[in-house]
Design a protein around this motif. Structure first.
Motif, PDB file in Angstrom:
ATOM      1  N   GLU A 186       0.810  -1.217   0.000  1.00 14.84           N
ATOM      2  CA  GLU A 186       0.000   0.000   0.000  1.00 14.84           C
ATOM      3  C   GLU A 186       0.846   1.272   0.000  1.00 14.84           C
ATOM      4  OE1 GLU A 186      -0.127  -1.652   4.301  1.00 14.84           O
ATOM      5  OE2 GLU A 186      -0.050  -2.398   2.238  1.00 14.84           O
ATOM      6  N   THR A 199       2.790   7.734  -1.336  1.00 10.60           N
ATOM      7  CA  THR A 199       1.365   7.512  -1.102  1.00 10.60           C
ATOM      8  C   THR A 199       1.202   6.334  -0.158  1.00 10.60           C
ATOM      9  OG1 THR A 199       0.843   8.309  -3.322  1.00 10.60           O
ATOM     10  CG2 THR A 199      -0.861   7.072  -2.177  1.00 10.60           C
ATOM     11  N   LYS A 200       0.580   6.587   0.981  1.00 11.44           N
ATOM     12  CA  LYS A 200       0.409   5.528   1.978  1.00 11.44           C
ATOM     13  C   LYS A 200      -0.775   5.872   2.866  1.00 11.44           C
ATOM     14  CE  LYS A 200       1.539   2.382   5.187  1.00 11.44           C
ATOM     15  NZ  LYS A 200       0.449   2.740   6.133  1.00 11.44           N
ATOM     16  N   GLU A 201      -1.796   5.027   2.860  1.00 18.35           N
ATOM     17  CA  GLU A 201      -2.923   5.224   3.762  1.00 18.35           C
ATOM     18  C   GLU A 201      -2.568   4.721   5.159  1.00 18.35           C
ATOM     19  OE1 GLU A 201      -6.431   3.447   2.256  1.00 18.35           O
ATOM     20  OE2 GLU A 201      -6.488   4.651   0.413  1.00 18.35           O
ATOM     21  N   GLY A 202      -3.214   5.319   6.153  1.00 17.89           N
ATOM     22  CA  GLY A 202      -2.993   4.866   7.522  1.00 17.89           C
ATOM     23  C   GLY A 202      -1.743   5.473   8.130  1.00 17.89           C
ATOM     24  N   LYS A 249       1.621  12.372   8.320  1.00 11.29           N
ATOM     25  CA  LYS A 249       0.515  11.540   7.848  1.00 11.29           C
ATOM     26  C   LYS A 249       1.044  10.566   6.810  1.00 11.29           C
ATOM     27  CE  LYS A 249      -0.894  15.136   4.561  1.00 11.29           C
ATOM     28  NZ  LYS A 249      -2.016  15.970   4.083  1.00 11.29           N
ATOM     29  N   GLY A 250       0.162   9.711   6.337  1.00 11.07           N
ATOM     30  CA  GLY A 250       0.605   8.621   5.485  1.00 11.07           C
ATOM     31  C   GLY A 250       1.296   9.043   4.211  1.00 11.07           C
TER      32      GLY A 250
END
Length: 297
Positions: A202, A230-233, A256-257
């Motif tokens: 991810e 780009t990284k969610e969470g 942030k992510g």
């Protein structure tokens, strides 16, 4: 790999000594050799724009290391060319200039007492064909830097090296920026070194220099590096630009992510230098880019 792992492409690179051995399977034609069967299966499973299977093979040398042969339709030799790296070069690579190759699992090789090709001694006649070095764990990363310092134009490629039926289910991935999801598109991206290694699916990275993508060679007085993660969470613990000798050029600690920023470097150095983007999570999972090579205009 396609159905469970949800991959866009997948490469099978068995040890070449096994490629001329017939399959012992009563459901297949008697005497059908592995290379022929795998090539036929590759063609049958190809869906351009959806899924591209690739077939290559791995040359093995217990002295220097292992290398893959990719994007070459020629059948692997049915006689042993192991024992010395010079024999592999003269019998195969020099006779197949369109073969793409690279250095496999350098940390594993060093741990097993192999020489990693004399610590990646530069070989000019092989430079255009050697496009990757396998980087599947943090311990591989210093070897990547050494290869770049020695002059190799390689990018990091993560591979799962499956020795059981877990194809596509392990946590090593290759991200490739290809124009088309075709065999030709993937080969062009390999040759251009537009790919990166990651152990966290991810997390996606882009690394450009003066608007040109990772894998590029630039001549300029100043370079603006574009950094996109780009990284969610949860965010990475750090995002770094690394250069020759593994030296830190710039570091960020994202709140942030994802992050999207730039960093400018004045080209006030002699010769050519490489720059790499490296982002890692607290548990060590990481993404690391192909280099951008820079020299003064």
């Amino acid at each position: 790999a396609r159905n469970k792992g949800r991959y866009d492409f997948w490469g099978v690179t068995d040890h070449y000594q096994k490629m001329s051995v017939p399959y012992d399977n009563p459901a297949l034609p008697k005497g059908l050799k592995k290379w022929k069967y795998e090539k036929e299966t590759m063609l049958k499973m190809t869906e351009e724009g959806k899924f591209i299977p690739l077939v290559g093979w791995e040359w093995s040398d217990g002295i220097q290391g292992h290398m893959n042969v990719l994007f070459d339709p020629a059948e692997p030799p049915d006689f042993l060319i192991t024992g010395t790296f010079d024999r592999f070069m003269s019998i195969w690579l020099k006779r197949h200039p369109k073969s793409i190759t690279g250095f496999n699992h350098p940390f594993w090789s060093a741990d097993k007492g192999m020489k990693n090709f004399e610590n990646f001694k530069y070989i000019p006649e092989l430079a255009s064909q050697a496009v990757y070095i396998e980087v599947t764990c943090p311990e591989d990363i210093p070897f990547y830097y050494i290869a770049l310092d020695r002059g190799w134009g390689v990018a990091p490629l993560s591979a799962q090296d499956n020795h059981g039926p877990d194809w596509g289910l392990a946590k090593e991935y290759a991200g490739i920026y290809a124009e088309t999801l075709t065999e030709a598109g993937l080969k062009e991206a390999f040759i251009a070194r537009r790919f990166y290694s990651t152990t966290i699916r991810e997390m996606k990275i882009r690394f450009d220099g003066n608007g040109l993508p990772m894998g590029s060679r630039l001549a300029a007085d100043k370079v603006e590096f574009s950094v996109n993660v780009t990284k969610e969470g949860a965010p990475p613990s750090f995002v770094r630009i690394i250069s020759n000798g593994g030296n830190l050029i710039k570091e960020w600690t994202p709140a942030k992510g994802g992050m999207n920023t730039t960093h400018t470097v004045n080209v006030d150095f002699a010769g050519e230098r490489w720059f790499v983007l490296y982002a890692a999570m607290p548990d060590g999972r990481f993404s690391i880019s192909a280099p951008i090579w820079v020299r003064k205009s």
